[in-house]
Design an enzyme around this catalytic site. Sequence first.
Site, mmCIF file in Angstrom:
data_model
loop_
_atom_site.group_PDB
_atom_site.id
_atom_site.type_symbol
_atom_site.label_atom_id
_atom_site.label_comp_id
_atom_site.label_asym_id
_atom_site.label_seq_id
_atom_site.Cartn_x
_atom_site.Cartn_y
_atom_site.Cartn_z
ATOM 1 N N HIS A 1 0.835 -1.102 0.043
ATOM 2 C CA HIS A 1 -0.121 0.081 0.106
ATOM 3 C C HIS A 1 1.053 1.270 0.116
ATOM 4 O O HIS A 1 0.347 2.277 -0.289
ATOM 5 C CB HIS A 1 -1.011 0.052 1.135
ATOM 6 C CG HIS A 1 -2.167 -1.261 0.790
ATOM 7 N ND1 HIS A 1 -3.514 -0.809 0.971
ATOM 8 C CD2 HIS A 1 -2.022 -2.416 0.687
ATOM 9 C CE1 HIS A 1 -4.125 -1.784 0.571
ATOM 10 N NE2 HIS A 1 -3.351 -2.916 0.421
ATOM 11 N N ASP B 1 7.895 5.249 -0.772
ATOM 12 C CA ASP B 1 8.578 6.235 -0.340
ATOM 13 C C ASP B 1 8.248 6.579 1.303
ATOM 14 O O ASP B 1 8.553 7.594 1.712
ATOM 15 C CB ASP B 1 8.207 7.561 -1.126
ATOM 16 C CG ASP B 1 6.847 7.999 -1.034
ATOM 17 O OD1 ASP B 1 6.042 6.858 -0.603
ATOM 18 O OD2 ASP B 1 6.476 9.027 -1.556
ATOM 19 N N HIS C 1 -1.127 -12.997 -1.118
ATOM 20 C CA HIS C 1 -2.455 -13.509 -0.761
ATOM 21 C C HIS C 1 -2.385 -15.095 -0.208
ATOM 22 O O HIS C 1 -3.345 -15.289 0.375
ATOM 23 C CB HIS C 1 -3.821 -13.025 -1.445
ATOM 24 C CG HIS C 1 -4.157 -11.662 -1.472
ATOM 25 N ND1 HIS C 1 -5.201 -11.328 -2.060
ATOM 26 C CD2 HIS C 1 -3.552 -10.592 -0.816
ATOM 27 C CE1 HIS C 1 -5.133 -9.896 -1.891
ATOM 28 N NE2 HIS C 1 -4.509 -9.427 -1.210
ATOM 29 N N SER C 2 -1.220 -15.790 -0.239
ATOM 30 C CA SER C 2 -1.224 -16.870 0.374
ATOM 31 C C SER C 2 -0.735 -16.817 1.865
ATOM 32 O O SER C 2 -1.006 -17.779 2.870
ATOM 33 C CB SER C 2 0.093 -17.723 -0.323
ATOM 34 O OG SER C 2 0.052 -19.164 0.353
HETATM 35 FE FE1 HEB Z 1 -4.074 -7.612 -0.559
HETATM 36 C C1 HEB Z 1 -5.142 -8.283 2.502
HETATM 37 C C2 HEB Z 1 -7.261 -6.342 -1.449
HETATM 38 C C3 HEB Z 1 -2.974 -7.124 -3.896
HETATM 39 C C4 HEB Z 1 -1.008 -8.196 0.542
HETATM 40 N N1 HEB Z 1 -5.853 -7.349 0.375
HETATM 41 C C5 HEB Z 1 -6.062 -7.674 1.837
HETATM 42 C C6 HEB Z 1 -7.409 -7.328 2.119
HETATM 43 C C7 HEB Z 1 -7.844 -6.740 0.716
HETATM 44 C C8 HEB Z 1 -6.884 -6.868 -0.202
HETATM 45 C C9 HEB Z 1 -9.406 -6.218 0.602
HETATM 46 C C10 HEB Z 1 -8.065 -7.379 3.351
HETATM 47 C C11 HEB Z 1 -7.892 -6.005 4.127
HETATM 48 C C12 HEB Z 1 -8.620 -6.329 5.406
HETATM 49 O O1 HEB Z 1 -7.874 -6.278 6.542
HETATM 50 O O2 HEB Z 1 -9.854 -6.547 5.695
HETATM 51 N N2 HEB Z 1 -4.799 -6.979 -2.308
HETATM 52 C C13 HEB Z 1 -6.177 -6.607 -2.343
HETATM 53 C C14 HEB Z 1 -6.448 -6.033 -3.756
HETATM 54 C C15 HEB Z 1 -5.103 -6.510 -4.517
HETATM 55 C C16 HEB Z 1 -4.124 -6.888 -3.486
HETATM 56 C C17 HEB Z 1 -7.683 -5.659 -4.587
HETATM 57 C C18 HEB Z 1 -4.700 -6.339 -5.728
HETATM 58 C C19 HEB Z 1 -5.564 -7.377 -6.711
HETATM 59 N N3 HEB Z 1 -2.142 -7.338 -1.402
HETATM 60 C C20 HEB Z 1 -1.784 -7.346 -2.778
HETATM 61 C C21 HEB Z 1 -0.478 -7.295 -3.012
HETATM 62 C C22 HEB Z 1 0.057 -7.594 -1.612
HETATM 63 C C23 HEB Z 1 -0.797 -7.931 -0.680
HETATM 64 C C24 HEB Z 1 0.297 -6.916 -4.277
HETATM 65 C C25 HEB Z 1 1.438 -7.750 -1.330
HETATM 66 C C26 HEB Z 1 2.513 -7.776 -2.194
HETATM 67 N N4 HEB Z 1 -3.187 -8.036 1.092
HETATM 68 C C27 HEB Z 1 -1.773 -8.585 1.328
HETATM 69 C C28 HEB Z 1 -1.617 -9.051 2.756
HETATM 70 C C29 HEB Z 1 -2.996 -9.085 3.392
HETATM 71 C C30 HEB Z 1 -3.964 -8.306 2.392
HETATM 72 C C31 HEB Z 1 -0.405 -9.537 3.395
HETATM 73 C C32 HEB Z 1 -3.306 -9.653 4.771
HETATM 74 C C33 HEB Z 1 -3.320 -8.629 5.646
HETATM 75 C C34 HEB Z 1 -3.576 -9.086 7.222
HETATM 76 O O3 HEB Z 1 -3.624 -10.556 7.403
HETATM 77 O O4 HEB Z 1 -3.895 -8.378 8.046
HETATM 78 CA CA CA Z 2 3.923 5.927 -0.868
HETATM 79 CA CA CA Z 3 -0.846 -20.213 2.169
#
Ligand code: HEB
Ligand code: CA
Ligand code: CA
Length: 344
Positions: free
Chosen positions: A53, A74, A182-183
């Site tokens: 993010h 940054d 997202h594992s």
């Molecule tokens: Fe993520 C979580 C969306 C890509 C890393 N995600 C998450 C959530 C949502 C999302 C709605 C839940 C939040 C709360 O707390 O409720 N993603 C999303 C989307 C996309 C993504 C729509 C585009 C397709 N992710 C991503 C990437 C990365 C991530 C590229 C790195 C490299 N996520 C993540 C993590 C988590 C999430 C590590 C978990 C956190 C906790 O557990 O606290």
């Molecule tokens: Ca930034």
């Molecule tokens: Ca997993």
Amino acid sequence: AATVNRRATCADGTQLVNAECCALIKVRDDLQKNMFRNECGDEAHEALRLTFHDAIAISPALEAEGKFGGGGADGSIMIFSKTETAFHPNIGLDEVVESFRPFQERSGMGVADFIQFSGAVGTSNCPGAPVLNVSIGRTDATRPAPDGLVPEPFHDVDTILARFADAGEFDELETVWFLIAHSVAAQNDIDPTVSHAPFDSTPEIMDGQFFIETQLRGEGFIGKAGIEGVAKSPVRGEFRLQSDELLARDNRTACEWQSFGTDQAKLQNRFQFIFQAMGELGTDPTTLIDCSDVLPTPPDLTTVPHFPAGVSINDVQAACAETPFPTLPTDPGPATAVAPVPRD
Ligand code: HEB
Ligand code: CA
Ligand code: CA
């Protein structure tokens, strides 16, 4: 030509390639002891989400219109947290930023570097994760990113692919690589009635289960029905984002998605690549110093790709035209109910 051995010896005797990285040893140890407790748990997941993010908020397209497009990785999300954590897709990150702030303040690191570093340290606790690359030397933000640059779970595939393409010229395959994250993930704020519900049955392991299980037919909502961006879950206790459901089924992304279910070496290689690329958004990478050798080595994967108990190939909505869905064993026993990620 002769190669010069530039290894530096830190005060504690650790040998590192770059002396500038010695200062990160105590930051790593502080995070591991007092934040992550050497686990791929809630805090590690949050640290990884924060890296994204912060970094994804950069837009050459906005710059081309003469507007400020954000500075990428940054530190803006932490430096201007009042502004950025109020953006809709950043829900929940206000608390995450404040829990990490004391660690950043005593780290002596820049905020941008700290965010990417803490995400890498947290992820190193996840069995199956690759050894990540991490570097320092970014310039901290002097203004917040504009709103509208972080993808939402209710976005369609066109919108998501366009956002990744704009941010870093990432193509549809690279977009899938990002989602390996997202594992090791759960949701907290999209549906607060099922807080900490994970996106796969192994949120403490960076494996292919997320890619297998998102391909299963959705059966019902595990929490409230009708929330924007939420899809039906295939397994009790597991949460599915609509964006993940769509990416698993779109003909531009489905084959790459399916490939990660059973190819752990590829999963590791691609996540290592994309995590580094993400952390370079907004920065000239030639100015960065590599500190990867400060990171702990992730534990090896000890599990094999499988269907959760109670489901089989008959429940798969295969979406890759080129390659049949792989044959997998089903876990024995009564239908799996995935437990929430423990909170502390
Ligand atoms: Fe993520 C979580 C969306 C890509 C890393 N995600 C998450 C959530 C949502 C999302 C709605 C839940 C939040 C709360 O707390 O409720 N993603 C999303 C989307 C996309 C993504 C729509 C585009 C397709 N992710 C991503 C990437 C990365 C991530 C590229 C790195 C490299 N996520 C993540 C993590 C988590 C999430 C590590 C978990 C956190 C906790 O557990 O606290
Ligand atoms: Ca930034
Ligand atoms: Ca997993």
